[in-house]
Design a protein around this motif. Structure first.
Motif, PDB file in Angstrom:
ATOM      1  N   VAL A 135     -64.104  -0.890  71.009  1.00  9.48           N
ATOM      2  CA  VAL A 135     -64.127   0.271  70.110  1.00  9.48           C
ATOM      3  C   VAL A 135     -63.019   0.092  69.086  1.00  9.48           C
ATOM      4  O   VAL A 135     -62.038  -0.625  69.319  1.00  9.48           O
ATOM      5  N   GLU A 138     -61.009   5.251  65.479  1.00  7.92           N
ATOM      6  CA  GLU A 138     -62.071   6.249  65.549  1.00  7.92           C
ATOM      7  C   GLU A 138     -61.471   7.662  65.655  1.00  7.92           C
ATOM      8  O   GLU A 138     -60.586   7.919  66.461  1.00  7.92           O
ATOM      9  N   ASN A 175     -76.314  10.042  76.037  1.00 10.25           N
ATOM     10  CA  ASN A 175     -75.782  10.094  74.673  1.00 10.25           C
ATOM     11  C   ASN A 175     -74.264  10.158  74.607  1.00 10.25           C
ATOM     12  O   ASN A 175     -73.694   9.974  73.532  1.00 10.25           O
ATOM     13  N   LYS A 185     -67.959  14.701  68.844  1.00 13.06           N
ATOM     14  CA  LYS A 185     -67.850  13.778  67.712  1.00 13.06           C
ATOM     15  C   LYS A 185     -68.416  12.413  68.093  1.00 13.06           C
ATOM     16  O   LYS A 185     -68.334  11.994  69.243  1.00 13.06           O
ATOM     17  N   GLU A 186     -68.943  11.716  67.106  1.00 15.86           N
ATOM     18  CA  GLU A 186     -69.538  10.410  67.371  1.00 15.86           C
ATOM     19  C   GLU A 186     -68.553   9.275  67.091  1.00 15.86           C
ATOM     20  O   GLU A 186     -67.675   9.399  66.232  1.00 15.86           O
ATOM     21  N   PHE A 187     -68.688   8.198  67.843  1.00 15.48           N
ATOM     22  CA  PHE A 187     -67.927   6.973  67.602  1.00 15.48           C
ATOM     23  C   PHE A 187     -68.789   5.812  68.054  1.00 15.48           C
ATOM     24  O   PHE A 187     -69.774   5.989  68.778  1.00 15.48           O
ATOM     25  N   ARG A 188     -68.418   4.616  67.642  1.00 16.32           N
ATOM     26  CA  ARG A 188     -69.272   3.463  67.895  1.00 16.32           C
ATOM     27  C   ARG A 188     -68.647   2.542  68.942  1.00 16.32           C
ATOM     28  O   ARG A 188     -67.436   2.350  69.004  1.00 16.32           O
ATOM     29  N   THR A 192     -69.224  -1.372  70.516  1.00 10.41           N
ATOM     30  CA  THR A 192     -69.897  -2.659  70.295  1.00 10.41           C
ATOM     31  C   THR A 192     -69.739  -3.535  71.531  1.00 10.41           C
ATOM     32  O   THR A 192     -68.870  -3.300  72.371  1.00 10.41           O
ATOM     33  N   SER A 202     -74.006  -2.775  68.090  1.00 15.68           N
ATOM     34  CA  SER A 202     -73.174  -1.578  67.971  1.00 15.68           C
ATOM     35  C   SER A 202     -74.035  -0.344  68.234  1.00 15.68           C
ATOM     36  O   SER A 202     -75.182  -0.264  67.759  1.00 15.68           O
ATOM     37  N   THR A 203     -73.466   0.609  68.996  1.00 14.34           N
ATOM     38  CA  THR A 203     -74.208   1.818  69.354  1.00 14.34           C
ATOM     39  C   THR A 203     -73.341   3.038  69.096  1.00 14.34           C
ATOM     40  O   THR A 203     -72.153   3.055  69.420  1.00 14.34           O
ATOM     41  N   SER A 204     -73.944   4.077  68.518  1.00 16.28           N
ATOM     42  CA  SER A 204     -73.237   5.332  68.268  1.00 16.28           C
ATOM     43  C   SER A 204     -73.381   6.245  69.491  1.00 16.28           C
ATOM     44  O   SER A 204     -74.492   6.496  69.956  1.00 16.28           O
ATOM     45  N   LYS A 244     -71.652   9.909  71.632  1.00 17.74           N
ATOM     46  CA  LYS A 244     -70.882  11.144  71.471  1.00 17.74           C
ATOM     47  C   LYS A 244     -69.690  11.147  72.426  1.00 17.74           C
ATOM     48  O   LYS A 244     -69.810  10.741  73.582  1.00 17.74           O
TER      49      LYS A 244
END
Length: 868
Positions: A532, A536, A588, A612-615, A617, A624-626, A628
């Protein structure tokens, strides 16, 4: 004529004492037994408490229970002024050498927080600039095996700012520490003068060492300190812990309230032992005191006669009881426990020490109860008229109708002329069993006290067995450890140095482990490694203070079950946690698991980032995936179901997700840990098979090393067997069981001694009664049968009370302690109960018969003359 009343009172007391030698021997033995038992019971209990306190301190290296990181002088003074704080010290980290860390302690930090955890302390804490104090293992690491005070110690200290200081110090003291060398570095101590000459930020490197009062637990102390002490910034936090004394009391007795209750019951049982024997034996003296009263003896003179006799009994009993207690303490206990209890962390001096204050309290308690019981007879005489005192028998005369004697109202003739002389004289009907039953209740108060004492003695012993068996160290290890644990040593610090698709613990090997014969349960911690961006926004509360927070960092993502998430949802509702388990369950969200890393303020801030969203990898950076952010969760949150994890701790980003979420992330699946529960009879064979499989796997991967170095090889698998931990703790467990067994035995003996002494005293007083019954026609066989039935009826009544009320109280005890100690295991002491009750029936039947056989050898006429 000169008044010589004092001499006459002394003469009467002496003659009365000499004429009752048999009874006085019983009373002296009772006082001695009570003093010895109280001294032994409380010496063992206090000794175990003090030794366990020492063991906890030596394991942790400090007597402090709570700490505050980066504490200031103002905060230290503020905490010291709080009413629920016992002491506050400080420790300043000033760097480290290759072999030990370097610290500076204030006076409280050394004398109250640190020194109690060490032994063999030679010399003094450093006072001058060039003085140093080191543990023996640190000096051995630098090649000094025979340290001498005043010798020169060269040191190269890497200061917190990066500067290195080379200096030669003078050894002002050395000591032996007991910290686990695999986890803790040895600590070297320097003076306050030396600290003042260093150009380091003292406040940023200070840890406050806090001891709270023992009535406050770990969660409450944090709440109270956060409420009463202002934090320097958002990230400063307290690390609350339970006080050591509170912990060992919980381990021993399940809590302060239960400890006080058990101590009260023990003292009550001892008081009943003394009171019951004195009450019975001195009842007959009331008639003698009444006769003296008719002759003009004053209250003061009666009191003097009673106290003189009681004083001789007390003196002999206390001396004998104290001597026996001391003998046991300094000879028996050391032989049982020496070299065992502290598991190599010093000698068992705390356990086997002689404590005069306990002996004094035992003597004072026994003396007070004996005096009060003796004065009871004199007070009864004071309230009676001389005639009443002379005729006193200890029981109320039964009404003729209740006694079974019915006469015609007109003629006054007995309606039952066929009754025996015994039945007419004593009012008994219904045969020998009825006589035995009625004999028990002739002196109701005495009999009820005897029943209560016997039942209480057995019940306290059973309760102590339930407590000791339930809190046994074996249960603690069984609750916290699986039978076998196989884990991978890989961690986020170096995982990026390996190929992204490499698997360190193959799933095929995991299947082989769980398929072994004898495995009944298994649990697997699995997930994967990813990356990550530390910048972020959703993670800034946690990553804001990290170095290179604008770059990527490796993270752990572990899969948790849906059931675990459902339980977490319930905990969230109960404690109003700032987490979102539902988004995790749907695949999610990710929860960030931390080890008490965030402060209360930071946790409060973290709720704003939930959702909030963060990615995330994979390690290659290609996928890479988003996701919550689902909140922060403290691993040590009370009520949280503990789970198996891989390497984690401060500074590691450790996420939890569901299986659905893990599939969405697309990370390479890794097995972190496998835990196995096995059939007991299969454990030795399984241990050998698992060890062989781990050995062969490491050999094939080329990561073989010496056993002690295996843990440093991140590609290796290691295994741990619970049996090894139990074997390491065997001495402690064995010695702890010996202590608790001795306690239970002493408590049981107290109840048995009560019955023994009461029976002996009662039968000694009934010699004339038994002789009268024999002269009225009862055969010796019938008398023996009556006495035997009296004992059996007594045992039956005690059994009824223990099995019914006693069992309910034991179950209640188990439920109460289980709520406080998660590892407590309730085991109904059925075997011990059967043994106790069997022994009770034997004693209750054999003791009266044995006493009667000694008296029946004399002719009836002589017995009647003696007792007149």
């Amino acid at each position: 004529m000169r008044n010589n009343n004092q001499e006459i009172a002394a003469l009467l007391a002496r003659e009365s004492y000499n004429s009752n030698k048999s009874r006085n021997r019983i009373l002296t033995a009772t006082v001695a037994l009570t003093v010895m038992m109280l001294f032994g019971v409380f010496s063992l209990a206090v000794g175990k408490l003090e030794t366990d306190i020492l063991l906890y301190m030596r394991n942790s290296g400090t007597a402090a229970s709570t700490t505050l990181e980066r504490g200031s002088k103002e905060q230290q003074e503020e905490i010291e002024a709080l009413p629920y704080i016992r002491a506050v010290g400080s420790s300043v980290y000033i760097g480290n050498t290759e072999d030990y860390s370097c610290e500076v302690l204030d006076e409280t930090g050394w004398e109250k927080m640190t020194a109690p955890a060490y032994s063999d302390i030679h010399g003094e804490y450093p006072q001058k600039t060039d003085e140093i104090m080191l543990p023996v293992r640190a000096m051995e690491a630098i090649g000094i095996h025979e340290p001498e005070l005043g010798m020169e110690i060269p040191a190269g200290i890497n200061l917190p700012g990066g500067e290195k200081l080379e200096k030669t110090f003078i050894l002002s003291g050395y000591y032996t520490d007991y910290l686990n060398p695999a986890i803790f570095r040895p600590a070297g101590y320097f003076s306050q003068e030396f600290l003042q000459r260093l150009s380091i930020d003292t406040a940023e490197n200070t840890t406050l060492l806090i001891q709270q009062k023992d009535n406050i637990d770990d969660e409450a102390i944090e709440d109270m300190l956060y409420r009463d002490v202002e934090m320097r910034d958002d990230s400063q936090q307290f690390f609350g812990g339970i006080s050591i004394y509170r912990q060992v009391v919980y381990d021993l007795a399940g809590g302060f309230d239960t400890a006080v209750l058990m101590a009260g019951l023990i003292l009550f049982g001892a008081a009943m032992l003394l009171y019951n024997v004195m009450y019975i034996s001195l009842s007959r003296d009331i008639r003698q005191y009444g006769l003296l009263k008719t002759m003009g003896t004053t209250k003061r003179q009666l009191r003097s006669i009673v106290l003189r006799q009681t004083g001789r009994i007390l003196a002999g009993g206390c001396v004998l009881g104290g001597a026996a207690g001391i003998l046991i303490t300094v000879t028996v206990i050391p032989r049982l426990l020496s070299g065992m209890y502290l598991q190599g962390r010093g000698e068992t001096s705390a356990m086997i020490a002689f404590r005069p204050w306990i002996l004094v309290l035992a003597v004072v308690f026994g003396g007070l109860v004996t005096l009060l019981s003796s004065l009871w007879a004199m007070n009864r005489v004071v309230k009676m008229s001389p005639v009443e005192a002379v005729k006193y028998t200890g029981q109320k005369e039964p009404h003729p109708e209740k006694a079974g004697i019915r006469k015609c109202k007109k003629t006054g003739v007995d309606r039952n002329p066929k009754k025996s002389a015994v039945e007419k004289s004593w009012g008994y009907s219904g045969g020998i069993p009825a006589m035995a039953w009625r004999n028990l209740f002739r002196f109701k108060r005495r009999f009820i006290l005897t029943l209560l004492s016997l039942g209480l003695g057995i019940l306290i012993s059973l309760g102590a067995v339930v407590l000791s068996a339930g809190t046994d160290q074996t249960n603690k290890i069984n609750q916290s450890r699986p039978d076998f644990m196989i884990q991978c040593q890989m961690n986020t610090g170096i995982v990026e140095n390996y190929p992204a698709d490499e698997v360190f613990f193959p799933t095929e090997l995991r299947e082989k482990f769980i398929s072994l014969k004898g495995v009944v349960e298994n649990d697997t911690a699995w997930g994967g490694y990813g990356k990550v961006d530390l910048g972020e926004e959703a993670l800034q509360v946690y990553t804001g203070d990290m170095e290179n927070r604008n770059g990527d960092d490796a993270v752990v993502v572990q899969v948790v079950s849906d059931q675990w998430l459902k339980d977490l949802e319930k905990l969230k509702e109960e404690k109003d946690l700032y987490i979102d388990p539902e988004s995790v369950r749907q695949g999610n969200g990710l929860i960030l698991l931390h080890y008490h890393t965030l402060s209360r303020i930071e946790e409060e801030k973290g709720k704003e980032d939930v959702g909030k969203e963060f990615r995330v990898t994979d390690l290659t950076g290609e996928h890479s995936t988003s996701m919550k952010f689902a909140g922060y969760l403290d691993y040590w949150e009370k009520g949280l179901d503990r789970m198996a994890t891989t390497w984690n701790g401060g500074g590691i980003l450790y996420f939890l997700t569901s299986e659905k979420g893990f599939q969405k992330l697309g990370l390479r699946e890794q097995v972190f840990r496998v835990e196995l529960e096995a059939e007991e009879e299969q454990e030795p064979l399984l241990k050998a098979e698992i060890a062989d499989m781990v050995f062969r796997f490491n050999k094939e991967r080329g990561v073989m090393a010496e056993t002690e170095e295996m843990a440093l090889n991140s590609e290796a698998l290691t295994y741990h067997a619970k049996s090894d931990e139990l074997a390491a703790a065997r001495d402690y467990i064995t010695s702890s069981r010996i202590v608790m067994g001795a306690l239970c035995t002493l408590l049981l003996m107290m109840g048995i001694a009560n019955y023994f002494n009461v029976t002996m005293t009662s039968l000694a007083m009934r010699r004339r009664e038994l002789a009268v019954l024999e002269s009225l026609g009862l055969t010796r066989r019938q008398l023996r049968k009556m006495l035997l039935l009296e004992g059996i009826f007594t045992a039956l009544l005690v059994t009824l009370g223990v099995v019914t009320i006693g069992s309910f109280l034991l179950w209640a005890e188990g439920i109460l302690i289980k709520q406080r100690l998660a590892y407590f295991v309730f085991q109904y002491p059925a075997l011990l109960l059967v043994l106790c009750l069997g022994l009770l029936f034997i004693l209750c039947g054999a003791l009266p018969l044995s006493m009667y056989r000694k008296t029946e050898k004399q002719p009836v006429v002589e017995r009647l003359k003696v007792m007149e």
